[in-house]
Design an enzyme around this catalytic site. Structure first.
Site, PDB file in Angstrom:
ATOM      1  N   ARG A 176      99.533 -43.860 -24.362  1.00 37.41           N
ATOM      2  CA  ARG A 176      98.739 -43.026 -25.539  1.00 37.41           C
ATOM      3  C   ARG A 176      97.201 -42.759 -25.196  1.00 37.41           C
ATOM      4  NH1 ARG A 176     100.013 -48.595 -29.343  1.00 37.41           N
ATOM      5  NH2 ARG A 176     100.101 -49.472 -27.152  1.00 37.41           N
TER       6      ARG A 176
ATOM      7  N   ASP B 177      93.444 -54.954 -22.144  1.00 39.01           N
ATOM      8  CA  ASP B 177      92.830 -53.773 -22.817  1.00 39.01           C
ATOM      9  C   ASP B 177      91.919 -54.011 -24.007  1.00 39.01           C
ATOM     10  OD1 ASP B 177      94.886 -54.296 -24.472  1.00 39.01           O
ATOM     11  OD2 ASP B 177      95.627 -52.330 -24.912  1.00 39.01           O
TER      12      ASP B 177
ATOM     13  N   GLY C  27     100.112 -55.992 -34.000  1.00 41.81           N
ATOM     14  CA  GLY C  27     101.083 -57.260 -34.872  1.00 41.81           C
ATOM     15  C   GLY C  27     100.278 -58.173 -35.748  1.00 41.81           C
TER      16      GLY C  27
ATOM     17  N   ASN D 138      97.199 -59.984 -34.862  1.00 43.10           N
ATOM     18  CA  ASN D 138      97.338 -60.709 -33.504  1.00 43.10           C
ATOM     19  C   ASN D 138      96.355 -59.817 -32.377  1.00 43.10           C
ATOM     20  OD1 ASN D 138      98.133 -61.842 -31.202  1.00 43.10           O
ATOM     21  ND2 ASN D 138      99.780 -60.466 -30.947  1.00 43.10           N
TER      22      ASN D 138
ATOM     23  N   TYR E 102      58.570 -30.188  -2.495  1.00 40.98           N
ATOM     24  CA  TYR E 102      59.676 -30.641  -2.018  1.00 40.98           C
ATOM     25  C   TYR E 102      59.251 -31.554  -1.059  1.00 40.98           C
ATOM     26  CZ  TYR E 102      63.974 -32.132   0.555  1.00 40.98           C
ATOM     27  OH  TYR E 102      64.883 -32.756   1.204  1.00 40.98           O
TER      28      TYR E 102
ATOM     29  N   ALA F 200      49.993 -27.937  -4.759  1.00 35.48           N
ATOM     30  CA  ALA F 200      51.256 -27.106  -5.478  1.00 35.48           C
ATOM     31  C   ALA F 200      52.009 -26.500  -4.576  1.00 35.48           C
ATOM     32  CB  ALA F 200      50.978 -26.350  -6.634  1.00 35.48           C
TER      33      ALA F 200
ATOM     34  N   ASN G 107      62.475 -30.185   6.293  1.00 32.08           N
ATOM     35  CA  ASN G 107      63.143 -31.137   7.340  1.00 32.08           C
ATOM     36  C   ASN G 107      64.664 -30.840   7.846  1.00 32.08           C
ATOM     37  OD1 ASN G 107      64.445 -31.152   4.420  1.00 32.08           O
ATOM     38  ND2 ASN G 107      64.932 -33.293   4.487  1.00 32.08           N
TER      39      ASN G 107
ATOM     40  N   ALA H  63      45.317 -23.633   2.580  1.00 27.79           N
ATOM     41  CA  ALA H  63      46.528 -23.264   1.392  1.00 27.79           C
ATOM     42  C   ALA H  63      47.264 -22.195   2.241  1.00 27.79           C
ATOM     43  CB  ALA H  63      45.946 -23.096   0.145  1.00 27.79           C
TER      44      ALA H  63
ATOM     45  N   ARG I  91      48.242 -19.074   9.393  1.00 27.99           N
ATOM     46  CA  ARG I  91      48.691 -17.885   8.413  1.00 27.99           C
ATOM     47  C   ARG I  91      47.936 -16.723   9.071  1.00 27.99           C
ATOM     48  NH1 ARG I  91      44.641 -20.521   3.677  1.00 27.99           N
ATOM     49  NH2 ARG I  91      42.798 -19.644   4.581  1.00 27.99           N
TER      50      ARG I  91
HETATM   51  C1  UD1 Z   1      99.966 -55.797 -28.297  1.00 30.30           C
HETATM   52  C2  UD1 Z   1     100.670 -57.026 -29.303  1.00 30.30           C
HETATM   53  C3  UD1 Z   1     100.239 -56.915 -30.538  1.00 30.30           C
HETATM   54  C4  UD1 Z   1      98.832 -57.107 -30.656  1.00 30.30           C
HETATM   55  C5  UD1 Z   1      98.150 -55.993 -29.892  1.00 30.30           C
HETATM   56  C6  UD1 Z   1      96.744 -56.506 -29.786  1.00 30.30           C
HETATM   57  C7  UD1 Z   1     103.054 -57.381 -27.988  1.00 30.30           C
HETATM   58  C8  UD1 Z   1     104.356 -57.066 -27.838  1.00 30.30           C
HETATM   59  N1  UD1 Z   1     102.159 -56.642 -28.943  1.00 30.30           N
HETATM   60  O1  UD1 Z   1     100.317 -54.685 -28.627  1.00 30.30           O
HETATM   61  O2  UD1 Z   1     100.978 -57.845 -31.370  1.00 30.30           O
HETATM   62  O3  UD1 Z   1      98.477 -56.639 -31.951  1.00 30.30           O
HETATM   63  O4  UD1 Z   1      98.625 -56.118 -28.497  1.00 30.30           O
HETATM   64  O5  UD1 Z   1      95.944 -55.362 -29.098  1.00 30.30           O
HETATM   65  O6  UD1 Z   1     102.501 -58.087 -27.174  1.00 30.30           O
HETATM   66  N2  UD1 Z   1     101.623 -55.280 -20.283  1.00 30.30           N
HETATM   67  C9  UD1 Z   1     101.990 -55.812 -19.091  1.00 30.30           C
HETATM   68  N3  UD1 Z   1     103.526 -55.590 -18.979  1.00 30.30           N
HETATM   69  C10 UD1 Z   1     104.272 -54.955 -19.878  1.00 30.30           C
HETATM   70  C11 UD1 Z   1     103.581 -54.279 -21.192  1.00 30.30           C
HETATM   71  C12 UD1 Z   1     102.374 -54.721 -21.225  1.00 30.30           C
HETATM   72  O7  UD1 Z   1     101.536 -55.997 -18.359  1.00 30.30           O
HETATM   73  O8  UD1 Z   1     105.297 -54.923 -19.354  1.00 30.30           O
HETATM   74  C13 UD1 Z   1     100.153 -55.285 -20.876  1.00 30.30           C
HETATM   75  C14 UD1 Z   1      99.375 -53.872 -20.991  1.00 30.30           C
HETATM   76  O9  UD1 Z   1      98.915 -53.628 -19.879  1.00 30.30           O
HETATM   77  C15 UD1 Z   1      98.432 -54.289 -22.040  1.00 30.30           C
HETATM   78  C16 UD1 Z   1      99.090 -55.703 -22.726  1.00 30.30           C
HETATM   79  O10 UD1 Z   1     100.117 -56.153 -21.629  1.00 30.30           O
HETATM   80  O11 UD1 Z   1      97.215 -54.727 -21.346  1.00 30.30           O
HETATM   81  C17 UD1 Z   1      99.201 -55.243 -24.042  1.00 30.30           C
HETATM   82  O12 UD1 Z   1     100.129 -54.438 -24.232  1.00 30.30           O
HETATM   83  P1  UD1 Z   1     100.330 -53.056 -25.136  1.00 30.30           P
HETATM   84  O13 UD1 Z   1     101.147 -52.095 -24.842  1.00 30.30           O
HETATM   85  O14 UD1 Z   1      98.810 -52.497 -25.131  1.00 30.30           O
HETATM   86  O15 UD1 Z   1     100.253 -53.697 -26.558  1.00 30.30           O
HETATM   87  P2  UD1 Z   1      99.989 -53.412 -27.928  1.00 30.30           P
HETATM   88  O16 UD1 Z   1     101.233 -52.255 -28.320  1.00 30.30           O
HETATM   89  O17 UD1 Z   1      98.756 -53.132 -28.153  1.00 30.30           O
HETATM   90 CA    CA Z   2      97.037 -52.605 -26.625  1.00 34.21          CA
END
Ligand code: UD1
Ligand code: CA
Length: 485
Positions: free
Chosen positions: A18, A105, A142, A172, A369, A383, A389, A426, A443
Site C-alpha cells: 500500500r 510497522d 482487526g 488489534n 570562501y 569582504a 584551495n 585590498a 595587484r
Molecule cells: C495486522 C493485523 C491486524 C492489526 C494490524 C495492526 C494480521 C493478520 N492482522 O494487519 O489485526 O489490526 O496489523 O497494525 O496480523 N509480515 C511478515 N510476514 C508475512 C506477512 C506480514 O513478516 O507473511 C509482517 C509485515 O512486514 C508487517 C506485519 O507483519 O510488519 C503486519 O503485516 P501487515 O500486512 O501490515 O498487517 P495488517 O494488514 O496491517
Molecule cells: Ca500493518
C-alpha cells in the site's frame, strides 16, 4: 524486571504494497529513523533473552539495520502471512517461555506500554495477551471480540467482519505477548481461510480461546502508540507524532521552541537550558546545542556541535561543524564539513567555509570562501576574500596567522601562508607567502589620466550628432500628426 524467559519477535518480512514503493515498508523512516529501528530500540530496555527479526523483502538491507542493534534475523520466503512468519521463527527460537510479538510497522510503541503488556500477561497467567486500543476510526484494523469484560474470544480481520462487528472500536495493535507452549499447538490448527490464502496469527487467538485458554487484551493508554504505517499518509502522521514527542522532551528540558509544529528535530539531538529555537528550524543527526544559544528561522544544522551563547542568525546551513562558545554566524552562512569556529569567532552573511578553523575572536564578516584554511585568533578577513584551495587536481592549504588583516577582495592562491600580524592589501592576488608583520600587495598599479573623462564625452557627442537630429525630426512630425487629429 528480568525478561530472560522472553523472546522479542519482530515481523518485518512484508513488502508494504500500500506504500507503492520500491523500498520495503520497514525501511521507510519516521521520526528520523527507519521503522524497524524505532521498534528494536523500544524493545531494547526490556533486556529480553533474544530479539529475532523475521525478514523477507529486502532482507539484507533490513538485516543491516537490525543486526548492529543486537538482533538476529530469520528469512521468511515466501511471505505467507503473520502466522506463517511465526512458524518460520519457531525453528530457530531458543528456550524462551514467552514471546513478545510486534509488527515492523507500528513504530510509536513505547517501552512503558510493552512492560505493562508483559506484566499483565505474567500476572494473568494468560496464553495470549493482546495490546489493544480504543480508537475513533477502527477501519483497516482487526477488531477485538470479547466474550466477557476481561476475556477475548477472537480477533476478526477487517475483511471478515460481520455488520455488527464493524462498529467495534477496540482494535488489534498486532503487538502481543504469548506463552509459547500454548501458541504453537493453536497455530498448527490455523487454516488460510482468507482471500489472500495467508496464515493469520490473529486466527490463533480464537483457537486458544475456544480451548478454554486465557486470552486477555490490555488497552493502550495512548491509542496513538499503536498506529500502523500502511500508507504514506500513515507514515506522515506517525512522523508528526514522533517529532512532537521530541520537541516536547526538549521543551521539558528547558528549551524554548517558537511555533513548535514548524520545527523538525531528529531523535539524537540535544539542547541545553534557555536555548531558543525559532520557527522553521531543522536540527538533524547528532547535533548538540549548549545553553543560552539561539537558532533563528530557516537554519538547518546537521551533525554539528554548538557551544553556549552561540547565535545562529536566520538561514544558515551548518554541516559537521563545531561552533565554540560565544560564536555568531549568519545570516545566510554556509558552514560545510570540517568547519571549526573557536570561541567568540564571527562568520557573517554569504560566507562559505569548508575544512576551515577560524581562530578565537576572528571575523569573517561577509562574502567570503574559506576552504582548507586556518585563520589565527583576532584576524579579520575582508569582504570578498577567496581561498583558491583547488587547482583542478588537488586541494591545498591556506594558513593565516593571528592578528592578520586581509583586505577586501583578496585572492589567496594555495598553498600559501600569511604570517602573524601581516596585512594583505585590498584586491591582491597572493601567490607567495607573506612574512609576519609585512604588507603583501599583489595587484596592478593604478594610473590616473587627468581630463580623460571630458575628452571622452566630447568624442562621443560628435560621433552621435547625425542620429540625434533625425530623431528630433521624427518627434516633430509626430507632434504635427497629433495636432492634425
Ligand atoms: C495486522 C493485523 C491486524 C492489526 C494490524 C495492526 C494480521 C493478520 N492482522 O494487519 O489485526 O489490526 O496489523 O497494525 O496480523 N509480515 C511478515 N510476514 C508475512 C506477512 C506480514 O513478516 O507473511 C509482517 C509485515 O512486514 C508487517 C506485519 O507483519 O510488519 C503486519 O503485516 P501487515 O500486512 O501490515 O498487517 P495488517 O494488514 O496491517
Ligand atoms: Ca500493518
Amino acid at each position: 524486571m528480568s525478561n530472560q524467559d522472553l523472546a522479542v519477535i519482530l515481523l518485518a518480512a512484508g513488502k508494504g504494497t500500500r506504500l507503492k514503493s520500491s523500498l520495503a515498508k520497514v525501511l521507510h523512516r519516521a521520526g528520523g529513523r527507519t521503522l524497524v529501528e524505532q521498534i528494536v530500540r523500544a524493545c531494547e530496555p526490556l533486556k529480553a533473552r533474544e530479539t529475532v527479526v523475521v525478514v523477507g523483502h529486502q532482507a539484507e538491507q533490513v538485516a543491516s539495520v537490525v543486526e548492529p542493534l543486537g538482533a538476529t534475523t530469520v528469512l521468511q520466503q515466501p511471505q505467507n502471512g503473520t502466522g506463517h512468519a511465526m512458524q518460520v521463527v519457531k525453528r530457530t527460537l531458543g528456550r524462551a517461555k514467552f514471546a513478545l510479538v510486534l509488527p515492523g510497522d507500528a513504530p510509536l510503541v513505547r517501552t512503558e506500554a510493552l512492560k505493562a503488556l508483559i506484566a499483565a500477561h505474567r500476572n494473568g497467567l494468560a496464553a495470549a495477551t493482546i495490546l489493544s486500543a480504543v480508537v475513533a476510526d477502527p477501519s483497516g484494523y482487526g477488531r477485538i471480540v470479547r466474550k466477557s469484560e476481561t476475556a477475548v474470544s477472537a480477533i476478526v480481520e477487517e475483511s471478515q467482519l460481520t455488520d455488527e462487528q464493524r462498529d467495534i472500536n477496540e482494535i488489534n495493535s498486532a503487538i502481543y505477548c504469548f506463552t509459547l507452549e500454548k501458541l504453537w499447538p493453536a497455530l498448527a490448527e490455523v487454516k488460510p481461510n482468507n482471500k489472500h490464502r495467508e496464515l493469520y496469527l490473529t486466527d490463533a487467538i480464537a483457537v486458544m480461546s475456544s480451548k478454554g485458554e486465557t486470552v486477555l487484551a490490555q488497552v493502550a493508554a495512548d491509542p496513538r502508540e499503536v498506529l500502523g504505517c500502511n500508507t504514506r499518509a500513515d507514515l506522515a502522521e506517525v512522523d508528526r507524532i514522533f517529532r512532537e514527542w521530541k520537541r516536547n522532551a526538549l521543551m521539558d528540558a528547558g528549551v524554548t521552541i517558537q511555533l513548535p509544529e514548524t520545527v523538525l528535530i531528529d531523535p539524537d539531538v540535544t539542547a541545553g537550558e534557555d536555548t531558543f529555537i525559532e520557527a522553521g528550524v531543522q536540527l538533524l543527526g547528532k547535533t548538540k546545542l549548549g545553553v543560552r544559544s539561539s537558532v533563528r528561522t530557516g537554519s538547518v544544522l546537521l551533525d554539528s556541535v554548538v557551544g553556549d551563547d552561540v547565535k545562529i542568525e536566520p538561514h544558515c546551513v551548518v554541516v559537521e561543524s563545531r561552533l565554540e562558545d560565544g560564536v555568531t554566524i549568519g545570516p545566510f552562512a554556509r558552514l560545510r564539513a570540517g568547519t571549526h569556529v573557536k570561541s567568540g569567532g564571527r562568520i557573517g552573511n554569504f560566507v562559505e567555509t569548508k575544512m576551515a578553523v577560524i581562530g578565537e575572536g576572528a571575523k569573517v564578516p561577509h562574502l567570503t570562501y574559506l576552504g582548507d584554511a586556518k585563520v589565527g585568533a583576532k584576524t579579520n578577513i575582508g569582504a570578498g576574500t577567496i581561498t583558491c584551495n583547488y587547482d583542478g587536481f588537488e586541494k591545498h592549504p591556506t594558513t593565516i596567522g593571528k592578528g592578520v588583516f586581509i583586505g577586501s577582495d583578496s585572492v589567496l592562491v594555495a598553498p600559501v601562508r600569511i604570517g602573524d600580524h601581516a596585512y594583505v592589501a585590498a584586491g591582491s592576488t597572493i601567490t607567495e607567502n607573506v612574512p609576519e608583520d609585512s604588507l603583501g600587495i599583489g595587484r596592478g598599479r593604478q594610473v590616473n589620466k587627468p581630463g580623460w573623462a571630458s575628452r571622452r564625452r566630447r568624442e562621443l557627442a560628435t560621433a552621435q550628432q547625425p542620429r540625434k537630429s533625425s530623431r528630433r525630426s521624427n518627434k516633430k512630425s509626430r507632434r504635427e500628426t497629433k495636432k492634425r487629429r
